[in-house]
Design an enzyme around this catalytic site. Structure first.
Site, PDB file in Angstrom:
ATOM      1  N   CYS A  65       0.830  -1.202   0.000  1.00 57.96           N
ATOM      2  CA  CYS A  65       0.000   0.000   0.000  1.00 57.96           C
ATOM      3  C   CYS A  65       0.864   1.251   0.000  1.00 57.96           C
ATOM      4  CB  CYS A  65      -0.916   0.005   1.220  1.00 57.96           C
ATOM      5  SG  CYS A  65      -2.094   1.394   1.208  1.00 57.96           S
ATOM      6  N   CYS A  69      -0.834   5.353   6.658  1.00 61.58           N
ATOM      7  CA  CYS A  69      -1.674   5.283   7.855  1.00 61.58           C
ATOM      8  C   CYS A  69      -0.883   4.621   8.992  1.00 61.58           C
ATOM      9  CB  CYS A  69      -2.947   4.496   7.573  1.00 61.58           C
ATOM     10  SG  CYS A  69      -3.888   5.131   6.154  1.00 61.58           S
ATOM     11  N   CYS A  72      -1.583   0.987  10.410  1.00 59.95           N
ATOM     12  CA  CYS A  72      -1.799  -0.136   9.489  1.00 59.95           C
ATOM     13  C   CYS A  72      -0.529  -0.917   9.220  1.00 59.95           C
ATOM     14  CB  CYS A  72      -2.382   0.376   8.176  1.00 59.95           C
ATOM     15  SG  CYS A  72      -2.883  -0.954   7.060  1.00 59.95           S
ATOM     16  N   CYS A 109     -17.126  -9.254   3.290  1.00 56.93           N
ATOM     17  CA  CYS A 109     -16.494  -7.958   3.087  1.00 56.93           C
ATOM     18  C   CYS A 109     -15.239  -8.152   2.253  1.00 56.93           C
ATOM     19  CB  CYS A 109     -16.153  -7.320   4.428  1.00 56.93           C
ATOM     20  SG  CYS A 109     -17.584  -7.139   5.514  1.00 56.93           S
ATOM     21  N   CYS A 142     -20.052  -6.497   0.816  1.00 55.44           N
ATOM     22  CA  CYS A 142     -19.580  -5.140   1.085  1.00 55.44           C
ATOM     23  C   CYS A 142     -18.183  -5.009   0.495  1.00 55.44           C
ATOM     24  CB  CYS A 142     -19.555  -4.871   2.588  1.00 55.44           C
ATOM     25  SG  CYS A 142     -18.920  -3.243   3.061  1.00 55.44           S
ATOM     26  N   CYS A 202     -20.989   1.933   5.282  1.00 54.76           N
ATOM     27  CA  CYS A 202     -20.391   1.330   6.476  1.00 54.76           C
ATOM     28  C   CYS A 202     -19.167   2.163   6.814  1.00 54.76           C
ATOM     29  CB  CYS A 202     -20.011  -0.117   6.171  1.00 54.76           C
ATOM     30  SG  CYS A 202     -19.070  -0.952   7.473  1.00 54.76           S
TER      31      CYS A 202
END
Length: 415
Positions: A65, A69, A72, A109, A142, A202
Site C-alpha cells: 500500500c 496510515c 496499518c 467484506c 460489502c 459502512c
C-alpha cells in the site's frame, strides 16, 4: 443513575445524546461499568433483539500500500511481517468467502489495500462479486477498496455490491497526525459517494491510537451525521513495525465504555465489534455482545482472530443467536430507507444514525482471511514485543499474532 436513564430514553426514541452525556459515559468508573452495559444493552435489544450478525473478511490484495496510515501493518514502509500478495482471482475469492459463509456469516467484506481502486480494479471486483453471489444465494457483499473516484460507487452497485466500507478512523482534529497521504475530507467524500450511489454505507473508527475522550466523541458524532447503516469499532492492534507499535492504551473496561457510547449515539445502527476485540476485550468479549449486534468471524486482514467455532460458542453461551440470512439486520425504518422504499423523516424527528436524511469503510484496517494464489509471505515472525509493552495496564502483546492462515499458506482460513 440519572445519566443512564436519560440515555436509554433517548436511545429508544433515536434521539442524539449531548456531547456532554457521551463524554460522561467514557468517564464512568469501573464500579459503574455493569450499569453502563445494562443501560446500553436495553437500547441494543430494543432495536436488534438478541441477534448477532456475522461478517467475514476476504483480503483481495494484501500489503503493497502507498498510504502511510500509522495504525496499518500494510502501510508504506511497514516492517510488519504480514502476508503480501496481489489480487485474488474471482474464483479464489469466492472459495475464500465460502469458508466464512459455511460458518454462519451472512455478509462478505471484500477488502483491498491501496489508496483507491482504478477503473480496472472496479471491474475486477465486480466479477468477484458476481462469482460470490452466483455460488451463494442471498449473501450480502460489502466492498472496501479505499477512496472512490466519481462513478465508481455506481459501478460497484450495478455489479451487485450491497454496501461500501470506508472508516473515518479518528477525529478530524487528529487525523493529520495519523495519516498524511490523504485527508479526513477525502474519507468523508467517499462515504458520501457510497450513499449517493444507493450503497449501504459502512463507516467506523479505531480506538486506542492515543486519542482523547473528546476525539472519540467527535468521530462518533461525525459518523452519526454521515448516517452509515453500519459502524465498525476497531481497537488498535499495535503491530511491531508500525509507528503505533507501542500504543497500548486500552483495557477491557475502556473498550466496553467506548462501545456503550457508540450505541447511545447511534442507537439503531449495526454496531460491529471489529479488529482487536480478542486482544483488548479478551474474556470480556461476551459482555460486548450486549452493546454491539455484529462481529467479524474468524481471522482479520493481517492478524489471527479467535477461531470461528469459538465465536459461535461464545454467542450461544452468552444467550444470543446468530442472525439468519432470511432476517433483515436493520430496523424497519432504516431498512426501508436503505432499499429506497421510505424516508428517514417519515419515522424520525432527527437525522443521523436513525435513517438517511438525504441520499448523498471494519471492514476496517484489520480483518479477513483469504486463499490466494502465490505470495511472498515471510517466514513466521516473533509476536509483538512483550518487553516494549511492559508496565502498561491491560496490555497483552502475546495475543497479537500475525495471520498465517489463508493466502500464501497451506492452512485454511480460521473460520
Amino acid at each position: 443513575m440519572d445519566l443512564l436513564n436519560t440515555l436509554v430514553d433517548k436511545g429508544l426514541r433515536r434521539e442524539s445524546p449531548t456531547r456532554g452525556e457521551a463524554l460522561a459515559v467514557l468517564a464512568t468508573s469501573d464500579d459503574e461499568l455493569l450499569d453502563v452495559v445494562t443501560a446500553a444493552g436495553k437500547v441494543r435489544r430494543h432495536w436488534f433483539g438478541r441477534r448477532v450478525k456475522l461478517n467475514y473478511l476476504v483480503n483481495l490484495k494484501s500489503g503493497l500500500c502507498p498510504e502511510d496510515c500509522s495504525y496499518c501493518s500494510q502501510r508504506l514502509g511497514s516492517e510488519a511481517g504480514i502476508l503480501k500478495y496481489t489480487w485474488l482471482k474471482p474464483e479464489e475469492a469466492s472459495q475464500a468467502a465460502a469458508a466464512g459463509l459455511a460458518g454462519g456469516a451472512k455478509r462478505v467484506c471484500l477488502v483491498a489495500s491501496g489508496r483507491g481502486p482504478t477503473d480496472r480494479d472496479v471491474e475486477r471486483v465486480g466479477r468477484t462479486i458476481e462469482a460470490i453471489k452466483e455460488q451463494n444465494e442471498g449473501v450480502e457483499v460489502c466492498a472496501c477498496l479505499g477512496l472512490l473516484s466519481d462513478g465508481q460507487a455506481e459501478r460497484l452497485k450495478r455489479a451487485g455490491a450491497d454496501a461500501y466500507n470506508h472508516n473515518l478512523n479518528t477525529s478530524e482534529a487528529t487525523y493529520g497526525g495519523i495519516t498524511t497521504t490523504h485527508t479526513y475530507a477525502d474519507r468523508v467524500d467517499t462515504v458520501e459517494k457510497a450513499h449517493a450511489a444507493g450503497l449501504s454505507a459502512c463507516s467506523g473508527l479505531i480506538a486506542g491510537m492515543g486519542e482523547s475522550d473528546e476525539d472519540l466523541v467527535d468521530v462518533v458524532f461525525a459518523l452519526r451525521a454521515l448516517d452509515p447503516d453500519s459502524v465498525p469499532v476497531n481497537f488498535l492492534i499495535p503491530f511491531e513495525g508500525t509507528p503505533l507499535a507501542k500504543e497500548w492504551n486500552l483495557t477491557p473496561q475502556r473498550c466496553l465504555r467506548i462501545l456503550a457510547m457508540v450505541r447511545f449515539v447511534c442507537p439503531d445502527v449495526e454496531v460491529r465489534i471489529a479488529g482487536g476485540r480478542e486482544v483488548h476485550l479478551r474474556t470480556m468479549q461476551p459482555l460486548a455482545l450486549h452493546l454491539a449486534n455484529s462481529i467479524f468471524l474468524g481471522d482479520y486482514l493481517t492478524s489471527e482472530g479467535q477461531a470461528g467455532q469459538a465465536d459461535l460458542e461464545m454467542i450461544a453461551d452468552a444467550g444470543f443467536e446468530v442472525e439468519g440470512a432470511e432476517t433483515t439486520t436493520l430496523p424497519a425504518h432504516r431498512a426501508d430507507v436503505a432499499h429506497g422504499t421510505g424516508t428517514a423523516n417519515e419515522t424520525a424527528g432527527t437525522a443521523g444514525c436513525g435513517g438517511h436524511a438525504e441520499a448523498g469503510g471494519g471492514c476496517g484496517p484489520c480483518g479477513g482471511a483469504a486463499t490466494a494464489c502465490g505470495s511472498d509471505a515471510p517466514e513466521a515472525e516473533t509476536e509483538a514485543g512483550e518487553e516494549d509493552a511492559a508496565g502498561v495496564p491491560g496490555a497483552r502483546p502475546d495475543l497479537v499474532a500475525v495471520r498465517r492462515r489463508g493466502a500464501g499458506t497451506d492452512l485454511a482460513p480460521n473460520a
